[in-house]
Design a protein around this motif. Structure first.
Motif, PDB file in Angstrom:
ATOM      1  N   ILE A  95       0.821  -1.215   0.000  1.00 31.46           N
ATOM      2  CA  ILE A  95       0.000   0.000   0.000  1.00 31.46           C
ATOM      3  C   ILE A  95       0.855   1.266   0.000  1.00 31.46           C
ATOM      4  O   ILE A  95       1.899   1.341   0.631  1.00 31.46           O
ATOM      5  CB  ILE A  95      -0.957   0.035   1.218  1.00 31.46           C
ATOM      6  N   ASP A  96       0.386   2.222  -0.752  1.00 29.41           N
ATOM      7  CA  ASP A  96       0.923   3.583  -0.713  1.00 29.41           C
ATOM      8  C   ASP A  96      -0.263   4.480  -0.390  1.00 29.41           C
ATOM      9  O   ASP A  96      -1.157   4.657  -1.224  1.00 29.41           O
ATOM     10  CB  ASP A  96       1.550   3.965  -2.057  1.00 29.41           C
ATOM     11  N   PRO A  97      -0.302   5.032   0.809  1.00 28.30           N
ATOM     12  CA  PRO A  97      -1.503   5.770   1.232  1.00 28.30           C
ATOM     13  C   PRO A  97      -1.786   6.993   0.378  1.00 28.30           C
ATOM     14  O   PRO A  97      -2.943   7.276   0.058  1.00 28.30           O
ATOM     15  CB  PRO A  97      -1.194   6.147   2.680  1.00 28.30           C
ATOM     16  N   ILE A  98      -0.727   7.722   0.023  1.00 27.72           N
ATOM     17  CA  ILE A  98      -0.860   8.866  -0.887  1.00 27.72           C
ATOM     18  C   ILE A  98       0.372   8.888  -1.778  1.00 27.72           C
ATOM     19  O   ILE A  98       1.454   9.276  -1.335  1.00 27.72           O
ATOM     20  CB  ILE A  98      -0.989  10.205  -0.124  1.00 27.72           C
ATOM     21  N   ASP A  99       0.215   8.434  -3.017  1.00 28.71           N
ATOM     22  CA  ASP A  99       1.319   8.559  -3.964  1.00 28.71           C
ATOM     23  C   ASP A  99       1.169   9.909  -4.661  1.00 28.71           C
ATOM     24  O   ASP A  99       0.140  10.187  -5.284  1.00 28.71           O
ATOM     25  CB  ASP A  99       1.293   7.439  -5.004  1.00 28.71           C
ATOM     26  N   GLY A 100       2.198  10.735  -4.534  1.00 30.73           N
ATOM     27  CA  GLY A 100       2.101  12.104  -5.014  1.00 30.73           C
ATOM     28  C   GLY A 100       1.865  13.063  -3.861  1.00 30.73           C
ATOM     29  O   GLY A 100       1.005  13.941  -3.934  1.00 30.73           O
ATOM     30  N   THR A 101       2.640  12.879  -2.777  1.00 36.59           N
ATOM     31  CA  THR A 101       2.458  13.743  -1.601  1.00 36.59           C
ATOM     32  C   THR A 101       2.704  15.209  -1.934  1.00 36.59           C
ATOM     33  O   THR A 101       2.003  16.093  -1.431  1.00 36.59           O
ATOM     34  CB  THR A 101       3.387  13.281  -0.459  1.00 36.59           C
ATOM     35  N   ALA A 102       3.693  15.486  -2.781  1.00 35.47           N
ATOM     36  CA  ALA A 102       3.979  16.881  -3.132  1.00 35.47           C
ATOM     37  C   ALA A 102       2.795  17.539  -3.838  1.00 35.47           C
ATOM     38  O   ALA A 102       2.370  18.648  -3.448  1.00 35.47           O
ATOM     39  CB  ALA A 102       5.248  16.975  -3.968  1.00 35.47           C
ATOM     40  N   PRO A 103       2.202  16.923  -4.875  1.00 40.71           N
ATOM     41  CA  PRO A 103       0.993  17.509  -5.454  1.00 40.71           C
ATOM     42  C   PRO A 103      -0.136  17.648  -4.426  1.00 40.71           C
ATOM     43  O   PRO A 103      -0.857  18.658  -4.419  1.00 40.71           O
ATOM     44  CB  PRO A 103       0.611  16.527  -6.563  1.00 40.71           C
ATOM     45  N   PHE A 104      -0.291  16.640  -3.587  1.00 41.61           N
ATOM     46  CA  PHE A 104      -1.311  16.675  -2.543  1.00 41.61           C
ATOM     47  C   PHE A 104      -1.156  17.921  -1.669  1.00 41.61           C
ATOM     48  O   PHE A 104      -2.113  18.673  -1.455  1.00 41.61           O
ATOM     49  CB  PHE A 104      -1.181  15.402  -1.692  1.00 41.61           C
ATOM     50  N   LEU A 105       0.057  18.155  -1.188  1.00 40.38           N
ATOM     51  CA  LEU A 105       0.287  19.274  -0.281  1.00 40.38           C
ATOM     52  C   LEU A 105       0.194  20.625  -0.974  1.00 40.38           C
ATOM     53  O   LEU A 105      -0.073  21.645  -0.329  1.00 40.38           O
ATOM     54  CB  LEU A 105       1.656  19.123   0.386  1.00 40.38           C
ATOM     55  N   ASN A 106       0.396  20.629  -2.297  1.00 41.60           N
ATOM     56  CA  ASN A 106       0.331  21.880  -3.050  1.00 41.60           C
ATOM     57  C   ASN A 106      -1.029  22.126  -3.697  1.00 41.60           C
ATOM     58  O   ASN A 106      -1.190  23.059  -4.491  1.00 41.60           O
ATOM     59  CB  ASN A 106       1.430  21.903  -4.110  1.00 41.60           C
ATOM     60  N   GLY A 107      -2.007  21.289  -3.372  1.00 38.96           N
ATOM     61  CA  GLY A 107      -3.360  21.517  -3.853  1.00 38.96           C
ATOM     62  C   GLY A 107      -3.629  21.077  -5.277  1.00 38.96           C
ATOM     63  O   GLY A 107      -4.617  21.494  -5.885  1.00 38.96           O
ATOM     64  N   LEU A 108      -2.762  20.215  -5.824  1.00 43.34           N
ATOM     65  CA  LEU A 108      -2.953  19.707  -7.176  1.00 43.34           C
ATOM     66  C   LEU A 108      -3.719  18.374  -7.144  1.00 43.34           C
ATOM     67  O   LEU A 108      -3.681  17.653  -6.150  1.00 43.34           O
ATOM     68  CB  LEU A 108      -1.593  19.516  -7.849  1.00 43.34           C
ATOM     69  N   PRO A 109      -4.405  18.026  -8.234  1.00 43.04           N
ATOM     70  CA  PRO A 109      -5.245  16.818  -8.222  1.00 43.04           C
ATOM     71  C   PRO A 109      -4.514  15.510  -8.471  1.00 43.04           C
ATOM     72  O   PRO A 109      -5.101  14.439  -8.296  1.00 43.04           O
ATOM     73  CB  PRO A 109      -6.229  17.087  -9.364  1.00 43.04           C
ATOM     74  N   GLY A 110      -3.233  15.575  -8.877  1.00 37.64           N
ATOM     75  CA  GLY A 110      -2.525  14.376  -9.316  1.00 37.64           C
ATOM     76  C   GLY A 110      -1.922  13.549  -8.212  1.00 37.64           C
ATOM     77  O   GLY A 110      -0.699  13.361  -8.170  1.00 37.64           O
ATOM     78  N   TRP A 111      -2.724  13.023  -7.324  1.00 40.96           N
ATOM     79  CA  TRP A 111      -2.274  12.103  -6.276  1.00 40.96           C
ATOM     80  C   TRP A 111      -3.298  10.980  -6.163  1.00 40.96           C
ATOM     81  O   TRP A 111      -4.435  11.115  -6.612  1.00 40.96           O
ATOM     82  CB  TRP A 111      -2.088  12.819  -4.940  1.00 40.96           C
TER      83      TRP A 111
END
Length: 273
Positions: A95-111
């Protein structure tokens, strides 16, 4: 005629597949809740300043781990944030709980949220949920790949010059080697793109949106779910020896059959093994 052992294995996998869908529902909802309040999240770094982890990553993984422990306590489990737990059934959840943590934290949809189950034959179940985009990619061995319930396949229309190749890179590979890889791709006239989540780009390969995805070093939690998606969608993958060392990174390639060998040759990917 199918043997009882084969039927039993199919039933066990289907049981885990159905459970993984429900786990993904809960994990995606929790991740979205944190996404809406991302400015208040505590953030830590791991290997370097760009390798970040937030309390959201940890909370979502703990949620999934709790559900696995409740329903399949004897299965092994490998997660990005809390490591490996051995099991006795021959099944391993990756499992990867959130792949794309950087987009997640920057408000982007790509996670995305990634849940896979592997056995002695490789990735048998793959779920990648993209909460902001309201897309779920799902696959069960022998049953094909779906996007929001509708079947999808890798593209047979495009090649490396007419389609798009996803490319990833990270600090596990020397900058000069990464630069050479990009140089060789550009010299061959390859159209490529780079996004914040390798798992999501691999899912796009399965859906026919990209002709392939390549990265010199990835971890199992980044690619196992997508490897199942791509295989079941008619694509090809570079074997990933997750059983040898569950947490070790290896080269990753998933692609439509018509471009797989060309990508492998252009990137000299095996040098990163």
């Amino acid at each position: 005629m199918l043997t009882d052992a084969v039927l039993d294995q199919a039933a066990e996998l289907e049981k885990r597949f159905n459970a993984a869908q429900k786990m993904a529902d809960e994990a995606a909802a929790l991740a979205l809740e944190h996404f809406a309040n991302r400015d208040d999240l505590n953030i830590d770094t791991k290997r370097h300043p760009q390798d970040v982890v937030s309390e959201a990553d940890k909370a979502v993984e703990q949620k999934i781990r709790g559900l696995i422990a409740e329903h399949f306590p004897e299965d092994a489990l490998l997660g990005e944030e809390f490591g490996f737990v051995e099991g006795t059934t021959g099944y391993t959840w990756v499992i990867d709980p959130i792949d794309g943590t950087a987009p997640f934290l920057n408000g982007l949809p790509g996670w995305c949220v990634c849940i896979a189950v592997t056995d002695k034959d490789g990735a048998a179940i793959g779920i990648i949920d993209v909460p902001v985009l309201k897309e779920r990619f799902a696959a069960l061995r022998g049953k094909g790949t779906t996007l929001n319930g509708s079947p999808v396949r890798v593209t047979d229309r495009f090649n490396l010059q007419t389609g798009m190749l996803g490319v990833g890179a990270n600090d596990r590979v020397a900058p000069a080697q990464v630069g050479k890889m990009f140089e060789d791709l550009m010299s061959a006239g390859v159209s490529y793109t780079r996004y914040g989540s390798g798992a999501l780009m691999l899912a796009w390969v399965a859906a026919g949106r990209l002709v392939g995805y390549v990265e010199p070093r990835m971890s199992a939690w980044d690619c196992m779910a997508a490897y199942c998606l791509i295989t079941e969608a008619g694509g090809k993958i570079l074997p990933f020896p997750v059983a040898e060392n569950p947490s070790a990174p290896y080269p990753v390639l998933g692609a439509a059959p018509q471009v797989f060998d060309e990508v492998l040759d252009l990137t000299n990917l095996t040098q990163f093994a």
